[in-house]
Design an enzyme around this catalytic site. Structure first.
Site, PDB file in Angstrom:
ATOM      1  CB  CYS A  79     -40.572 -54.899  21.090  1.00 41.96           C
ATOM      2  SG  CYS A  79     -41.729 -55.863  22.105  1.00 41.96           S
ATOM      3  CG  HIS A 169     -40.665 -51.022  24.102  1.00 37.68           C
ATOM      4  ND1 HIS A 169     -41.058 -50.700  22.828  1.00 37.68           N
ATOM      5  CD2 HIS A 169     -41.343 -52.145  24.440  1.00 37.68           C
ATOM      6  CE1 HIS A 169     -41.946 -51.581  22.405  1.00 37.68           C
ATOM      7  NE2 HIS A 169     -42.144 -52.474  23.360  1.00 37.68           N
ATOM      8  CD  GLU A 171     -39.395 -47.576  22.189  1.00 38.02           C
ATOM      9  OE1 GLU A 171     -40.454 -48.197  21.949  1.00 38.02           O
ATOM     10  OE2 GLU A 171     -38.280 -48.145  22.227  1.00 38.02           O
ATOM     11  CB  SER A 223     -54.865 -20.112  14.933  1.00 35.44           C
ATOM     12  OG  SER A 223     -53.621 -20.652  15.363  1.00 35.44           O
ATOM     13  N   GLY A 224     -52.932 -17.468  15.880  1.00 35.72           N
ATOM     14  CA  GLY A 224     -52.311 -16.964  17.099  1.00 35.72           C
ATOM     15  C   GLY A 224     -51.581 -18.051  17.857  1.00 35.72           C
ATOM     16  N   GLY A 225     -51.728 -19.312  17.400  1.00 35.94           N
ATOM     17  CA  GLY A 225     -51.072 -20.438  18.044  1.00 35.94           C
ATOM     18  C   GLY A 225     -49.635 -20.616  17.590  1.00 35.94           C
ATOM     19  CB  VAL A 226     -46.969 -22.864  18.939  1.00 38.61           C
ATOM     20  CG1 VAL A 226     -45.502 -23.140  18.657  1.00 38.61           C
ATOM     21  CG2 VAL A 226     -47.164 -22.436  20.378  1.00 38.61           C
ATOM     22  CG  ASP A 227     -48.496 -26.131  15.636  1.00 37.93           C
ATOM     23  OD1 ASP A 227     -47.433 -26.155  16.283  1.00 37.93           O
ATOM     24  OD2 ASP A 227     -49.433 -26.921  15.846  1.00 37.93           O
ATOM     25  CB  SER A 228     -50.755 -20.816  12.405  1.00 38.82           C
ATOM     26  OG  SER A 228     -51.084 -20.001  13.509  1.00 38.82           O
TER      27      SER A 228
END
Length: 511
Positions: A79, A169, A171, A223-228
């Protein structure tokens, strides 16, 4: 040596989608602002120039030296990137007589490596106000559409690397064979070997972590989350119990979350200490109703507790964090910092307070890639597939003042809601779901008694990355059943409503 594609960002809303499409082809890529200097490292295989909200004809239009780039690697302009390329070589780019936005049909004018295997009349997505009316000398037309004469082109030249441009585009989802076009550029033109996989990432990252950490200790807030969890598991895989994890119960976690997460961490072999600090948070939040104030109190209190616990561990030299790539990209704005809508969900401020060197093993990954790595590491599905949950927890899903009684009400309602989504097979179809306790009481009737109790709002959204989101069209029967379930089982709530706002203009969380 990791192969890499560099995406130069001119401020397009679609730039992250280009990166995701490249990663899906198992090719590593990085986004940098167009004006940032970079090195032509041996692993650099190609450059993609993104779209932009600017016109190439504006006085201060973003610009890069395309002519220099193609002496080193292949280049694809998308573009704005295509329009900039055409203009730099002497082509004619002018404002379109009508804004070209939406679906269009691609007509191939010539067979070429870029369009190899792409069918005639392939659907593509347009989003631009300028258009290329004349190609520069030495350029070749590859495709057109009904509305624009030049939809794709290449530069011919014996001495330089290939240079391509597309005015659509590839993508975005609506370009039905766009991923094939990008694949052709990455593999057929740049020669990428497509070896960037979760297993490859884990092997490289663990080796790099061992080298960086050495015999030092790492402290990390979990934190119990995915990332950490994924970040901690990678660090643990590299240095074992040199990682000291701290998981704080701030009083606004989900029902039974504190104990359940600690059990999972133990199964993963992580060295984590649980700190029950509920009452300290409740005392600090007493009487506070402003959303930003609540966030800041929780962030500040968390830092205080984390520092207290960190001092108990001798020899800490590094701070582990679960930073992921969208956080990194957002901090490198093309045109300076954007307006702050609200404080970020993640608790910030730890690096400045602790003066520790950072270890961020996930800083190159998107959320879906973090989940793939987590599965490869053997982390349980219930943790990997968990919906995103804000750092301030239920505190920003309780509108108004936080009390222990309100937290317990919301924990019960939220638990019933999430369980019902899982039981109905709907949980995996939703990006994020949760209940919000409103500062509103209404009259109800239960049996022969009049009630005057709280209202809870249910929120569920569909999204790819949380940047935009649509409200989830949950079945009416499901909503009717969960409404009855909450009202009948949570004493103190007598009314349930469903939030049908999308982002934008609303946000996913209410505060």
């Amino acid at each position: 040596m990791t192969e890499k594609i560099l995406i130069l960002d001119f401020g397009s809303q679609y730039t992250q989608l280009i990166a995701r499409a490249v990663r899906e082809a198992n090719v590593y890529c990085e986004i940098i602002p167009y004006h940032k200097k970079f090195e032509f490292e041996p692993g650099l295989k190609g450059i993609i120039l993104s779209g932009s909200p600017f016109s190439v004809n504006e006085e201060k239009a973003p610009d890069v030296n395309v002519q220099e780039f193609i002496t080193r690697v292949p280049v694809l302009g998308v573009c704005y990137g295509a329009q900039l390329t055409a203009k730099r070589y002497g082509g004619r780019v002018e404002k379109s007589s009508k804004r070209e936005y939406g679906r269009a049909v691609l007509q191939k004018a010539k067979e070429d490596l870029l369009l190899n295997g792409v069918s005639q009349q392939s659907q593509v997505w347009m989003s631009h106000a300028d258009t290329i009316l004349e190609l520069p000398k030495g350029f070749e037309l590859l495709a057109t559409t009904e509305s624009i004469p030049i939809a794709a082109f290449k530069k011919n030249g014996a001495h330089d690397f290939p240079l391509y441009g597309v005015q659509f585009h590839p993508e975005v989802y609506h370009s039905t064979e766009g991923k094939k076009i990008l694949h052709n550029f990455l593999v057929n033109i740049c020669g990428c070997s497509q070896d960037w996989t979760p297993a490859h990432f884990i092997t490289d990252t663990v080796a790099a972590l061992k080298k960086k950490i050495g015999d030092r200790k790492v402290i990390m807030a979990l934190s119990g989350g995915v990332d950490s969890t994924v970040a901690a598991t990678l660090i643990h895989k590299a240095v074992g119990d040199q990682l000291h994890g701290i998981f704080v119960d701030n009083g606004v976690l989900r029902q039974d979350e504190f104990s359940q997460v600690l059990v999972t961490y133990a199964k993963l072999g992580l060295n984590v200490e649980g700190i029950d600090a509920k009452q300290r948070f409740y005392a600090a939040l007493a009487g506070q109703t402003d959303p930003e104030t609540k966030r800041k109190i929780i962030g500040s209190m968390f830092i205080d507790i984390f520092q207290e616990e960190a001092k108990k561990v001798e020899g800490i030299g590094l701070l582990g964090q679960g930073t992921i790539y969208p956080d990194v990209i957002e901090s490198m704005s093309v045109h300076g910092p954007s307006v702050t809508i609200k404080s970020h969900h993640n608790v910030g401020g730890l690096p400045e307070h602790l003066h520790l060197e950072l270890v961020e093993p996930l800083r190159s990954l998107f959320k879906d890639e973090v989940r793939k790595v987590g599965r490869e590491l053997g982390i349980p599905a219930e943790m990997i597939d968990r919906h995103p949950f804000p750092g301030p927890g239920l505190a920003i899903r309780i509108l108004g003042e936080i009390t222990e009684e309100k937290v317990q009400l919301l924990q019960q309602a939220d638990h019933l809601y999430v369980k019902a989504l899982k039981d109905a097979g709907l949980y995996a179809t939703v990006w994020q779901a949760g209940a919000i306790l409103l500062p509103v009481k209404s009259v109800g009737v239960m049996g022969d008694e009049r009630t005057y109790e709280f209202t809870v709002a249910l929120r569920a959204v569909t999204s790819v990355d949380g940047m935009t989101a649509d409200w989830a069209h949950l079945p009416y029967e499901f909503l009717a059943n969960i409404s009855n379930e909450i009202i009948n089982n949570v004493k103190g709530i007598n009314r349930v409503v469903y939030d049908i706002s999308s982002k934008p203009p609303a946000t996913i969380e209410w505060e």
